[in-house]
Every structure is written in structure tokens, then in C-alpha cells.
Design a protein around this motif. Structure first.
Motif, PDB file in Angstrom:
ATOM      1  N   TYR A 113      37.395  63.894  81.723  1.00 50.25           N
ATOM      2  CA  TYR A 113      36.981  64.768  82.823  1.00 50.25           C
ATOM      3  C   TYR A 113      38.191  65.038  83.716  1.00 50.25           C
ATOM      4  O   TYR A 113      38.927  64.118  84.065  1.00 50.25           O
ATOM      5  CB  TYR A 113      35.853  64.118  83.624  1.00 50.25           C
TER       6      TYR A 113
ATOM      7  N   ASP B 251      34.086  67.253  88.490  1.00 51.53           N
ATOM      8  CA  ASP B 251      34.170  66.532  87.219  1.00 51.53           C
ATOM      9  C   ASP B 251      33.980  65.032  87.400  1.00 51.53           C
ATOM     10  O   ASP B 251      33.435  64.360  86.522  1.00 51.53           O
ATOM     11  CB  ASP B 251      35.501  66.834  86.525  1.00 51.53           C
TER      12      ASP B 251
ATOM     13  N   ASP C 102      39.681  67.057  87.219  1.00 51.73           N
ATOM     14  CA  ASP C 102      39.446  67.764  88.481  1.00 51.73           C
ATOM     15  C   ASP C 102      40.737  68.391  88.988  1.00 51.73           C
ATOM     16  O   ASP C 102      41.823  67.844  88.808  1.00 51.73           O
ATOM     17  CB  ASP C 102      38.920  66.804  89.552  1.00 51.73           C
TER      18      ASP C 102
ATOM     19  N   TYR D  94      39.586  59.959  82.979  1.00 57.11           N
ATOM     20  CA  TYR D  94      39.530  60.820  84.172  1.00 57.11           C
ATOM     21  C   TYR D  94      40.944  61.179  84.589  1.00 57.11           C
ATOM     22  O   TYR D  94      41.831  60.324  84.666  1.00 57.11           O
ATOM     23  CB  TYR D  94      38.811  60.129  85.327  1.00 57.11           C
TER      24      TYR D  94
END
Length: 206
Positions: A35, A48, A37, A7
């Protein structure tokens, strides 16, 4: 089979997560599982992160470049960590070395000690992250206030109509040109075009 997820987060669309992604790929074998963001770390509106939560499963590993990428306040970080732990997800922060240790290499006693150390470390680091965020917010607010006193304008400049605006508007309304042609003449996006047209029509009423 357990999966390694990653992330990353940047605060604005102008920033890039390339550096974070490059580091995460050392632990996440497939970029599809990373993911990203573009959002503030104090909001829960992170598409995300929400998608990651739907995809990740018990026993999976989650790698995050830095603690404050998960959140900018103690409350947000704690809330997210508790969620992943409740789901049985193992969270690793690249900037917190003890969280990078694989517990499977140790016995139960050593594992409990490491978990205690990580809990204490993260508690301290979340406080530091929140304090730094508050200091940065204060400096930014003070800077904006001083700039406003000097007459500096913030935000996008107000759109200025071209001198042919009325002529083009009449041609569009009469069907001589299409909305697409009119929009291109004004050099506007589709959404921007209709906002400007609405403003123009409202101003014409007075």
C-alpha cells in the motif's frame, strides 16, 4: 495463512515510491499487498494506510522501508505501532535490523529480550525522526521567508486569459461552441475550466 504486507509513503505526488517498493518486494511476494500513500507523515488522512488497516489480520507481517514512512512525529508513529500491535500484527522496519528477526526462531526468553530491544530502539529512533522533521520544517520556513523578502513568488502563477477570451466566452454562452471545445482552447482541465469561468464571470460583474 498469514500474509506479508508492505507500506510505503512519499510526501508529494511528484515523488516516487519505486525504491521503497523494490526493497519491500524482497519480503512481500505480491505487489498487490503493498500500500502506497502520497501524503504527509504527520496526518491521519492517508487513504492507503487506512485501507491496509482494513485488510491486515492477526498474525500477518507488515514491512515498512523506514521508520519515518509510518510517521514523522513520535506521537503519530507510536499511535500507529500501538494499533498494529493491538491487532496482533508483526511490524518490521527494513532500517531497524532487530525488527527483521523472526521471533519464531527463538524461545520465550530470547523473544522477550528482542521485544525489549526493539521497543527501546524505536523509542530513540522516533524521537530522532521527529527532531529531524522539526529541523527540516524550520529550515524550509526560514528559506521561504528569505525568498519572499527577495520577492520570490510561491504557488501556481495566476491564470492569464487569452486575448480571445471574451469572444470565446460569448460563443460558448450562445451555444456556438461546446464547453469541451472552449476548455480545449483555454488548455485547461475540466475542474480548472469551471474555476476559471467562475472567476471570469465574477470579474465581469465589476
Amino acid at each position: 495463512m498469514n500474509i506479508n504486507f508492505g507500506y510505503a509513503r512519499v510526501s508529494t505526488n511528484e515523488q516516487t515510491a519505486d525504491r521503497q517498493i523494490a526493497e519491500l518486494l524482497k519480503y512481500v511476494t505480491d505487489e498487490r499487498y503493498i500500500y502506497v500513500d502520497s501524503a504527509s507523515g504527520v496526518t491521519n488522512d492517508r487513504p492507503d494506510l487506512n485501507a491496509l488497516k482494513r485488510a491486515i489480520r492477526k498474525g500477518d507481517h507488515l514491512y515498512i522501508h523506514e521508520l519515518d514512512r509510518l510517521g514523522r512525529t513520535k506521537e503519530v508513529i507510536k499511535q500507529e505501532l500501538e494499533y498494529f500491535r493491538d491487532q496482533g500484527v508483526i511490524v518490521h522496519f527494513l532500517d531497524v535490523p532487530t525488527t527483521m528477526i523472526q521471533f519464531g526462531e527463538y524461545g520465550k526468553f530470547e523473544k522477550n529480550i528482542l521485544e525489549l530491544i526493539n521497543t527501546l530502539l524505536i523509542e530513540v529512533l522516533t524521537v530522532q525522526a521527529e527532531q529531524e522533521y522539526l529541523r527540516s520544517s524550520k529550515r524550509r520556513s526560514e528559506g521561504i521567508l528569505e525568498a519572499k523578502k527577495r520577492g520570490v513568488k510561491f504557488g501556481r502563477p495566476r491564470y492569464t486569459y487569452p486575448i480571445e477570451m471574451n469572444q470565446w466566452y460569448q460563443e460558448w454562452k450562445s451555444g456556438k461552441i461546446t464547453a469541451v471545445a472552449f476548455r480545449k482552447r483555454l488548455n485547461l482541465s475540466n475542474s480548472g475550466f469551471y474555476k476559471i469561468i467562475k472567476r471570469y464571470e465574477e470579474e465581469r460583474m465589476f
